[in-house]
Scaffold this active site. Structure first.
Site, PDB file in Angstrom:
ATOM      1  N   ASP A  29       0.860  -1.184   0.000  1.00  0.00           N
ATOM      2  CA  ASP A  29       0.000   0.000   0.000  1.00  0.00           C
ATOM      3  C   ASP A  29       0.896   1.234   0.000  1.00  0.00           C
ATOM      4  O   ASP A  29       1.888   1.307   0.741  1.00  0.00           O
ATOM      5  CB  ASP A  29      -0.899  -0.021   1.252  1.00  0.00           C
ATOM      6  CG  ASP A  29      -2.034   0.988   1.162  1.00  0.00           C
ATOM      7  OD1 ASP A  29      -1.757   2.195   0.979  1.00  0.00           O
ATOM      8  OD2 ASP A  29      -3.194   0.574   1.274  1.00  0.00           O
ATOM      9  N   ILE A  30       0.546   2.184  -0.844  1.00  0.00           N
ATOM     10  CA  ILE A  30       1.392   3.370  -1.001  1.00  0.00           C
ATOM     11  C   ILE A  30       1.260   4.341   0.188  1.00  0.00           C
ATOM     12  O   ILE A  30       2.124   5.184   0.408  1.00  0.00           O
ATOM     13  CB  ILE A  30       1.066   4.059  -2.346  1.00  0.00           C
ATOM     14  CG1 ILE A  30       2.237   4.864  -2.859  1.00  0.00           C
ATOM     15  CG2 ILE A  30      -0.180   4.890  -2.274  1.00  0.00           C
ATOM     16  CD1 ILE A  30       2.083   5.292  -4.301  1.00  0.00           C
ATOM     17  N   GLN A  92     -14.788   2.011   1.576  1.00  0.00           N
ATOM     18  CA  GLN A  92     -14.072   1.607   0.353  1.00  0.00           C
ATOM     19  C   GLN A  92     -13.818   2.843  -0.501  1.00  0.00           C
ATOM     20  O   GLN A  92     -14.744   3.562  -0.864  1.00  0.00           O
ATOM     21  CB  GLN A  92     -14.897   0.576  -0.448  1.00  0.00           C
ATOM     22  CG  GLN A  92     -14.151   0.053  -1.663  1.00  0.00           C
ATOM     23  CD  GLN A  92     -14.951  -0.996  -2.455  1.00  0.00           C
ATOM     24  OE1 GLN A  92     -16.122  -1.240  -2.177  1.00  0.00           O
ATOM     25  NE2 GLN A  92     -14.302  -1.595  -3.440  1.00  0.00           N
ATOM     26  N   HIS A  98     -10.241  -5.377  -2.822  1.00  0.00           N
ATOM     27  CA  HIS A  98      -8.892  -5.541  -2.265  1.00  0.00           C
ATOM     28  C   HIS A  98      -8.964  -5.912  -0.795  1.00  0.00           C
ATOM     29  O   HIS A  98      -9.847  -5.479  -0.071  1.00  0.00           O
ATOM     30  CB  HIS A  98      -8.045  -4.279  -2.455  1.00  0.00           C
ATOM     31  CG  HIS A  98      -8.683  -3.034  -1.946  1.00  0.00           C
ATOM     32  ND1 HIS A  98      -9.649  -2.349  -2.642  1.00  0.00           N
ATOM     33  CD2 HIS A  98      -8.510  -2.353  -0.788  1.00  0.00           C
ATOM     34  CE1 HIS A  98     -10.037  -1.294  -1.956  1.00  0.00           C
ATOM     35  NE2 HIS A  98      -9.375  -1.276  -0.820  1.00  0.00           N
ATOM     36  N   HIS A 100      -6.795  -5.756   2.659  1.00  0.00           N
ATOM     37  CA  HIS A 100      -5.647  -5.125   3.329  1.00  0.00           C
ATOM     38  C   HIS A 100      -4.989  -6.152   4.245  1.00  0.00           C
ATOM     39  O   HIS A 100      -5.672  -6.853   4.990  1.00  0.00           O
ATOM     40  CB  HIS A 100      -6.105  -3.965   4.223  1.00  0.00           C
ATOM     41  CG  HIS A 100      -6.615  -2.771   3.496  1.00  0.00           C
ATOM     42  ND1 HIS A 100      -5.839  -1.670   3.243  1.00  0.00           N
ATOM     43  CD2 HIS A 100      -7.835  -2.487   2.981  1.00  0.00           C
ATOM     44  CE1 HIS A 100      -6.556  -0.745   2.620  1.00  0.00           C
ATOM     45  NE2 HIS A 100      -7.782  -1.219   2.443  1.00  0.00           N
TER      46      HIS A 100
HETATM   47  P1  AMP Z   1      -9.763   1.390   0.677  1.00  0.00           P
HETATM   48  O1  AMP Z   1      -9.898   2.693   1.390  1.00  0.00           O
HETATM   49  O2  AMP Z   1     -10.067   0.185   1.513  1.00  0.00           O
HETATM   50  O3  AMP Z   1     -10.490   1.417  -0.647  1.00  0.00           O
HETATM   51  O4  AMP Z   1      -8.225   1.257   0.394  1.00  0.00           O
HETATM   52  C1  AMP Z   1      -7.600   1.711  -0.759  1.00  0.00           C
HETATM   53  C2  AMP Z   1      -6.140   1.638  -0.476  1.00  0.00           C
HETATM   54  O5  AMP Z   1      -5.440   1.724  -1.697  1.00  0.00           O
HETATM   55  C3  AMP Z   1      -5.622   2.767   0.425  1.00  0.00           C
HETATM   56  O6  AMP Z   1      -5.039   2.200   1.587  1.00  0.00           O
HETATM   57  C4  AMP Z   1      -4.602   3.480  -0.460  1.00  0.00           C
HETATM   58  O7  AMP Z   1      -3.490   3.920   0.269  1.00  0.00           O
HETATM   59  C5  AMP Z   1      -4.235   2.400  -1.452  1.00  0.00           C
HETATM   60  N1  AMP Z   1      -3.750   2.888  -2.736  1.00  0.00           N
HETATM   61  C6  AMP Z   1      -4.329   3.798  -3.547  1.00  0.00           C
HETATM   62  N2  AMP Z   1      -3.596   3.982  -4.665  1.00  0.00           N
HETATM   63  C7  AMP Z   1      -2.532   3.144  -4.567  1.00  0.00           C
HETATM   64  C8  AMP Z   1      -1.398   2.867  -5.396  1.00  0.00           C
HETATM   65  N3  AMP Z   1      -1.217   3.474  -6.584  1.00  0.00           N
HETATM   66  N4  AMP Z   1      -0.489   1.957  -4.971  1.00  0.00           N
HETATM   67  C9  AMP Z   1      -0.657   1.333  -3.790  1.00  0.00           C
HETATM   68  N5  AMP Z   1      -1.706   1.544  -2.961  1.00  0.00           N
HETATM   69  C10 AMP Z   1      -2.629   2.442  -3.335  1.00  0.00           C
END
Ligand code: AMP
Length: 139
Positions: A29-30, A92, A98, A100
């Site tokens: 996760d970024i 979400q 996805h 986590h």
């Molecule tokens: P959610 O809030 O459960 O939809 O989580 C989405 C997750 O995706 C968040 O924790 C973000 O930090 C992560 N995220 C968004 N864009 C990227 C990316 N390009 N690379 C890695 N993680 C990402």
């Protein structure tokens, strides 16, 4: 479709990959909640738990177990929290299924009530690269 995780799955934008199977990809996760926070996604686009194919979901969970074990062993985490949100109201933000995988450390200062989606700063890319190499090592 303009989906950031589809672009990652197709290699159109970079990610810090830690594991891959036929239909599933795991990457860092970024905006990590803790050191080694990973996501596991199906390569094909499914919006959430209501749409994902059951067999693919099983593969996501299996990869989640493999990545959890790698994190536990290779980063010496003290525990792992799995989190998965379906729908905006549930938190979400990215509308591509996805899971986590959030490593927990005894002194990480994280409150268990914090959701995976709390706003967090972007991690340093050099650090993410090192972590991806560490996690993806064989165990
Ligand atoms: P959610 O809030 O459960 O939809 O989580 C989405 C997750 O995706 C968040 O924790 C973000 O930090 C992560 N995220 C968004 N864009 C990227 C990316 N390009 N690379 C890695 N993680 C990402």
């Amino acid at each position: 479709m303009d989906c950031i995780f589809c672009k990652i799955a197709k290699g159109k934008i970079p990610s810090f990959k830690v594991y891959e199977s036929n239909n599933v990809l795991s990457f860092l996760d970024i905006n990590p909640l803790t050191k080694g926070h990973c996501l596991v996604i199906p390569k094909e686009h499914f919006e959430n738990i209501f749409y994902i194919d059951k067999n693919i979901l099983e593969e996501v969970i299996s990869v989640g177990k493999i990545v959890s074990e790698k994190i536990n062993k290779n980063l010496n985490s003290d525990g792992i929290r799995l989190s998965q949100s379906n729908g905006k109201v549930a938190g979400q933000e990215v509308m591509h299924f996805h899971l986590h995988i959030i490593p927990r450390y005894k002194d990480d200062g994280i409150d268990n009530s914090m959701t995976a989606t709390s706003h967090r700063p972007q991690a340093d890319f050099g650090e993410l690269k090192n972590l991806a190499e560490k996690i993806s090592k064989n165990i």
